[in-house]
Design an enzyme around this catalytic site. Structure first.
Site, PDB file in Angstrom:
ATOM      1  N   ASP B  15      13.315  21.555  -9.009  1.00 50.85           N
ATOM      2  CA  ASP B  15      13.210  20.989  -9.645  1.00 50.85           C
ATOM      3  C   ASP B  15      13.228  20.076 -11.262  1.00 50.85           C
ATOM      4  OD1 ASP B  15      11.006  19.286  -9.262  1.00 50.85           O
ATOM      5  OD2 ASP B  15      12.052  19.018  -6.975  1.00 50.85           O
ATOM      6  N   ALA B  16      13.687  18.709 -11.268  1.00 50.32           N
ATOM      7  CA  ALA B  16      13.255  18.994 -12.237  1.00 50.32           C
ATOM      8  C   ALA B  16      11.911  17.836 -13.132  1.00 50.32           C
ATOM      9  CB  ALA B  16      14.277  16.863 -13.144  1.00 50.32           C
TER      10      ALA B  16
END
Lengths: 147, 147, 147, 147
Positions: B15-16
């Site tokens: 994820d980010a």
């Protein structure tokens, strides 16, 4: 032979219609792309986090679905990259049953394509493909006697 | 040794924040469960689509996260199932770096658990574990010299 | 105006490059398709589980990515279905910033397409689009004054 | 009333057993957490990319599954955060049918929990919860007349 990535379809990749969710097929193809980069010793963590200020985002994708895939199916994804310009390349993926992995198979399960453009994240402009990527395209293309 | 499932972390699992999304760890554990069922020749498509009118849904799960996982990391998931009652079993998963796959590793990356109850889908009632599942628990447990 | 589906980008949809993972965009588009079916009172559970022995699998998809999407971004997906034949239809999706939801926006963030064929699951043959689907295409197309 | 996040179950969240894949429930809960942060004007992109060198990774999660969820179901996720120490908090989630969103519902569909620790990413050590997070806990807890 092109680079081939083998994989068993997992339960979380299926949907309530009992088969692999359509967009998941592109995720499987991206896994094959990652495996082919790792095969020429490209560091995946650095590459995909754009650690060097360079990224190669996907600007276009397409896929054709011929047969549904089910949980437990063993598939083979054959991948052929091609440089399109100084800044871009595309990858064609043929997905088949792992027991028929050949590109000569009459009945692939699916086909897909991703097109990538190399970007300098600081300037937000196109950037020539890095030597690593040019070498990767050459290595994987060379691996394919039909090209 | 318990049943061990090896796996490389893929880009879509991050994820980010740059690491594996927390709930994805449970998906990786379920993949290990699937691989262990396939290892004793259970048909995954039939099993997970509840083809025989029997399902073993997960009724509880937990996980502890000790270290983040990154794209390209090679992990090993060691799995130990245990029958809890006539109708239920649980699986404990220890996730470690594949280069340190032993259960004696001092520093697993994560730990997880899933608890499953066998259900008859027609009557909506609990049903004794099928012989296949009892055999699977025995086979995987036997594989573990420490038990 | 076409049917428009609004949505905030969630953390699990991003990847370690900090933006939405490419194949996720197609998942977002499929959500818009589901919302448009629900808007004409099609029962989603029955429809997608092929309860009536009829399914409309996706046989082709494409997407173009113009701008990256980040966690927290509010997007609008405008959807226009079109019947292609007795048995098939396609849907075009334009993804834009929710604060600029108009189809007249000069700069959509992305564009996508899915092509669907109606199948009888028993005979494994093409089947004319059901009246529900023909009505849905008409209703959503009528909603678009530009068509 | 606690903070409540409403959501329709989407097709890609189901699996070949016809219901929501177990680990997806935790993803739905994380979406509720994101929505509650946005409700007090925390910038999600900056927060989750650890832009300020601070992150609050999940160190533990659990969930109990009481009833299956299907495509098209409208659910409500009620969320109650609680500070555990100077550096940590946990969130309890109750998932119910949206037509019975009250915490007084006798039959939630599922229950889950996530535990978070604030970390300074440079020093790799625990860090006191930021004022933003302390305020968020207070605001969401205050919103709950039963606490």
């Amino acid at each position: 032979m092109p680079f081939v990535y083998g994989r068993v379809i997992r339960f979380h990749e299926t949907d309530a219609a009992g088969v692999v969710y359509f967009a998941r097929l592109l995720t499987l193809c991206h896994e094959a792309y990652e495996a082919s980069l790792a095969a020429v010793d490209i560091d995946l963590k650095a590459f995909f986090s754009a650690a060097g200020g360079m990224a190669v985002p996907i600007v276009h994708t397409e896929a054709d679905f011929y047969q549904p895939l089910s949980c437990g199916d063993a598939i083979a994804i054959a991948l052929v990259p091609k440089q399109l310009s100084l800044h871009s390349f595309e990858i064609a993926y043929t997905i088949s049953n792992q027991h028929l992995p050949s590109k000569h198979s009459e009945e692939p399960l699916a086909w897909a394509l991703t097109r990538h453009v190399c970007m300098n994240l600081h300037s937000r402009r196109r950037h020539p493909l890095t030597p690593d990527l040019v070498d990767w395209i050459g290595a994987v293309a060379l691996a394919d006697p039909a090209d």
